[in-house]
Design a protein around this motif. Structure first.
Motif: not given
Length: 842
Positions: A532-538
């Motif tokens: 969530h914090k670093h937007n690692l969804f990819s």
């Protein structure tokens, strides 16, 4: 120059009240060739008399400002008035001099006997107070007359030599061989005689010490006895031939040693004592160091506050009469005078207090005292005390306490922090100071933090991990620390603490992909926070199964909250080989929105049937996209009766559904509930036919169908002789239900009648009200003003309850069959609110 002091036997742990310094400079030169015989003290200067007949005026540092050759023999006493402008001097050869220090005014007289004392009037500077007293064998009062001549009068004689005198305001106190007298210069009366206690002591060797505390309090010290006397006014009725004043002794007590001098200190006393001790080797008496005590007087005794033994020059040869104690008015300065030394005692200030605390190694108290008095201390600095405190703790081995004190003492001084860190490194105690290092303001050099991290990495993985968590990554070079951790992992590749710490270091270094891999490998709880914090969804599209295995609830919530980043289709495809996880995801999706995953509802039937049967029926009820035939097939294959019943009823096959309830579930209550839901007469008929030969079912029907089906239909079909459980109770319930229905109908009827009557009355009142008609109203048919422009002309109009108005001639003529008129706009056929209510004619 400071002098030593202390108790004779052992050093006291209590802090002394006074500090001592030798009066040096000119005094040192004088006493090298001469000896001090007396001294008097003024606020501005000192006056010192010597054995060679000299009088020296000194400043408070002991520098000579003036010198007077008065006599070739010993100066007995010096007296100054309060202004410090006039001085009186007497000597052993009988000479008396009173002169102005700044004027030519002077008095000389030589007597045929030694003059021991002299005292000038405290206000001698005034012309009305030109008086002084001298004492030898008699006490003489000298007064200057109006012709500027001096005349003398005898105040007292016949009791031996006068050896001490003190003049305060209008009272003169003196001591002779017999005792102490007080004379009132105003009334010219002697008001008291305080006899001497120990007459065995030679008065010339152990002279009396006198001291005025205030204008009415005299303190007498003689031998070992101290008396505090208070001068009081006598009542008018008690006077007779007595003086107007009298003296009361308010306190009297004994001291351990012989008294050489007295001085007041607030409500306490400063006592200079002459001490004699007995030698343990020879059993002979010898002169010991004099003592200066501070005592608290009580009515019959005293309490010792402090006691110091003073090392004055030549104390071994001195007698009691050789010591004198003089004090300055208004300032707590005490001068201990001996033939070869003059010592100044003064109250200790905060700097002295800190000196004593440091000497006793009470660093915490010293530091606190310095912080409280930082504006007033002159010789000490808080930082210097603090650094000494840290060094002291390190020497004692209290490393953690020393490190903790660095926070308070070093503050924001980065240079001092770095210096202390290297000191801790030298003694191999970097771990002790690590929790207290500054992390923001100030920031130390990166090398300092790296040095401490390497220390922990070599010996304490847990402590190393804690520091990495607590310290911002900007404090040190993360690349250097990452490489060091990787080197250690080569030796212990499965160490969870090091792996977790490495992941945190990767996040500091913005290498989030590597950090995510480690977190997933460790199944660490912070993996979701990291994503969530670093937007690692990819980065997690191909790691969904791993996330679900670790924590399916958190993973599903995260995936559903971020559908825009990872689509539902992608998640379902990734979970294709893990149907149990696929079901968890689709179930949570369905709970959030019944329509989003509609294309997967057919798949969900099998998933619910396999992994979550309790939620299958709610799913079937809530889903509008579920293929019923497919669902029915699956439920029949798995023999899910409740779900099959629901699907049959939903598909319109209620009879089959009811039959399944009766035959598979044997649950009459469920069958009755089902029949109630469907509300179908044929279904009730089937239920009655199925139950007619089953007594328990008949009982259930009798108890429940009273409000839906006429119970008579069931009762008529019961075979004669059939035994039915609880028949009587069932029949009673039917009758009670019937009575209840009758009561409800009657009640409803009453309410309906009352409401109808109330509304009728309200309508009648409304229709009886008048209607305002004015020039603005128009005919709804011809649209011309309803009132004629000429009010004198006759007119006719109709106003309906709906407030529509018409000229009468504009309305159609009512027919014979329906004489009532109706508003053409509101109601053309049925009588109602638009009925004509008012016809106006003129």
């Amino acid at each position: 120059m400071k002098i030593s002091y202390g108790l004779q036997e052992e050093e006291s742990e209590e802090e002394p009240k006074l500090k001592y310094e030798r009066l040096s400079n000119g005094v040192t030169e004088i006493l090298q060739k001469d000896a001090a015989s007396c001294m008097t003290v003024h606020d501005k200067f000192l006056a010192l008399g010597t054995h060679y007949g000299k009088v020296y005026l000194l400043d408070v540092q002991g520098n000579i400002t003036q010198k007077f050759d008065v006599s070739p023999v010993k100066i007995s006493q010096i007296s100054l008035d309060e202004s410090g402008e006039h001085m009186g001097v007497c000597s052993e050869d009988g000479k008396v001099q009173v002169f102005g220090l700044y004027t030519g005014e002077e008095f000389h007289e030589t007597f045929d006997c030694p003059i021991k004392i002299i005292a000038v009037h405290p206000h001698f500077v005034r012309s009305s107070c030109k008086q002084f007293v001298t004492g030898g064998k008699k006490l003489l009062l000298f007064e200057r007359s109006w012709m500027s001549r001096w005349k003398s009068s005898v105040l007292h004689e016949g009791e031996g030599n006068i050896r001490s005198v003190k003049w305060r305001d209008h009272l003169i106190a003196w001591a002779n061989n017999m005792g102490v007298k007080i004379f009132d210069i105003t009334s010219k009366q002697r008001i008291t005689n305080v006899p001497r206690d120990d007459i065995s002591l030679r008065p010339d060797m152990y002279p009396c010490s006198l001291c005025w505390k205030d204008n009415v309090t005299l303190i007498i010290g003689w031998g070992t006895s101290i008396k505090i006397c208070s001068v009081k006014e006598r009542h008018a009725g008690e006077m007779r031939d007595l003086p107007s004043r009298y003296v009361e002794i308010v306190s009297q007590f004994e001291m351990e040693f012989y008294i050489s001098g007295l001085a007041p200190l607030c409500d306490q006393l400063v006592v200079l004592s002459y001490v004699k001790e007995v030698s343990e080797k020879t059993d002979k008496e010898y002169c010991a160091r004099p003592r200066l005590d501070i005592i608290q007087p009580l009515p019959e005794t005293c309490e010792e506050i402090s006691s110091d033994a003073l090392t004055v020059r030549g104390f071994q040869e001195n007698e009691c009469r050789d010591y004198h104690l003089e004090c300055a008015e208004g300032e707590p300065l005490f001068y201990i005078v001996s033939p070869r030394d003059v010592v100044v005692a003064k109250e200790r200030d905060q700097d002295d207090h800190i000196d004593w605390l440091l000497e006793k190694k009470k660093y915490e108290e010293a530091l606190m005292a310095a912080e409280i008095s930082q504006r007033t201390i002159k010789r000490h600095k808080i930082l210097d005390i603090g650094l000494a405190y840290i060094n002291h703790l390190v020497e004692k081995g209290e490393y953690d306490m020393a490190a903790r004190k660095c926070l308070r003492i070093l503050g924001k001084n980065a240079a001092l922090w770095e210096y202390e860190v290297y000191k801790f490194k030298e003694i191999r105690q970097l771990k002790a100071i690590s929790p207290y290092l500054p992390r923001g303001d100030p920031v130390l050099k990166p090398l300092i933090y790296e040095m401490i991290l390497h220390e922990f990495l070599e010996s304490d993985y847990e402590g190393f991990a804690t520091l990495i968590q607590e310290w911002p990554g900007s404090l040190y070079n993360t690349s250097v620390i990452i490489q060091a951790v990787r080197d250690h992992l080569k030796k212990d590749g499965h160490n969870r603490t090091l792996l977790k710490t490495l992941a945190e270091l990767y996040t500091y270094d913005t290498n989030y992909g590597s950090a995510l891999e480690i977190y997933l490998t460790l199944r660490h709880k912070d993996v979701f926070k990291l994503i969530h914090k670093h937007n690692l969804f990819s980065s997690i599209k191909d790691k969904i199964v791993l996330l679900m295995d670790f924590d399916s609830e958190k993973a599903v919530d995260m995936l559903l909250d971020n559908e825009d980043k990872i689509s539902i289709k992608k998640v379902v495809e990734e979970l294709e080989n893990r149907p149990e996880l696929q079901h968890v995801y689709l179930h949570k999706l369905f709970k959030r929105d019944h329509h989003k995953g509609q294309c997967y509802h057919e798949k969900q039937i099998s998933l619910y049937a396999e992994y979550d049967r309790p939620n299958l029926l709610p799913f079937l009820r809530d889903s509008t996209h579920c293929p019923l035939e497919k669902a029915l097939e699956i439920c029949q294959q798995r023999n899910f009766v409740e779900e099959t019943v629901y699907l049959l009823s939903r598909m319109g096959n209620s009879r089959s559904a009811l039959k399944m309830i009766m035959e598979e579930l044997h649950d009459v209550d469920k069958a009755i509930e089902f029949a109630k839901e469907q509300d179908d007469a044929e279904l009730w008929e089937d239920l009655i036919l199925y139950s007619i030969d089953k007594p328990p079912f008949i009982t259930g029907l009798l108890n429940n169908i009273g409000t839906h089906v006429d119970p008579i239909l069931l009762i008529h079909r019961i075979k004669e002789g059939m035994e039915i459980p609880n028949l009587r109770d069932s029949l009673v319930k039917i009758l009670q239900d019937y009575n209840l229905q009758i009561l409800l109908r009657e009640g409803c009827k009453k309410i309906l009648v009352a409401d109808s009557l109330s509304l009728l009355k309200k309508m009648h009142r409304t229709q009886m009200k008048g209607v305002l008609v004015d020039e603005e109203n128009i005919c709804e048919s011809c649209l011309s003003p309803i009132l004629p422009s000429d009010a004198a002309k006759p007119f006719s109009m109709v106003v309906f309850h709906c407030r529509h108005m018409f000229h009468k001639e504009c309305l159609p003529v009512p027919s014979m069959n329906s004489p009532a008129q109706f508003c053409n706009i509101c109601s053309a056929k049925t009588r109602g609110p638009g009925s004509g209510i008012l016809e106006l004619k003129k």
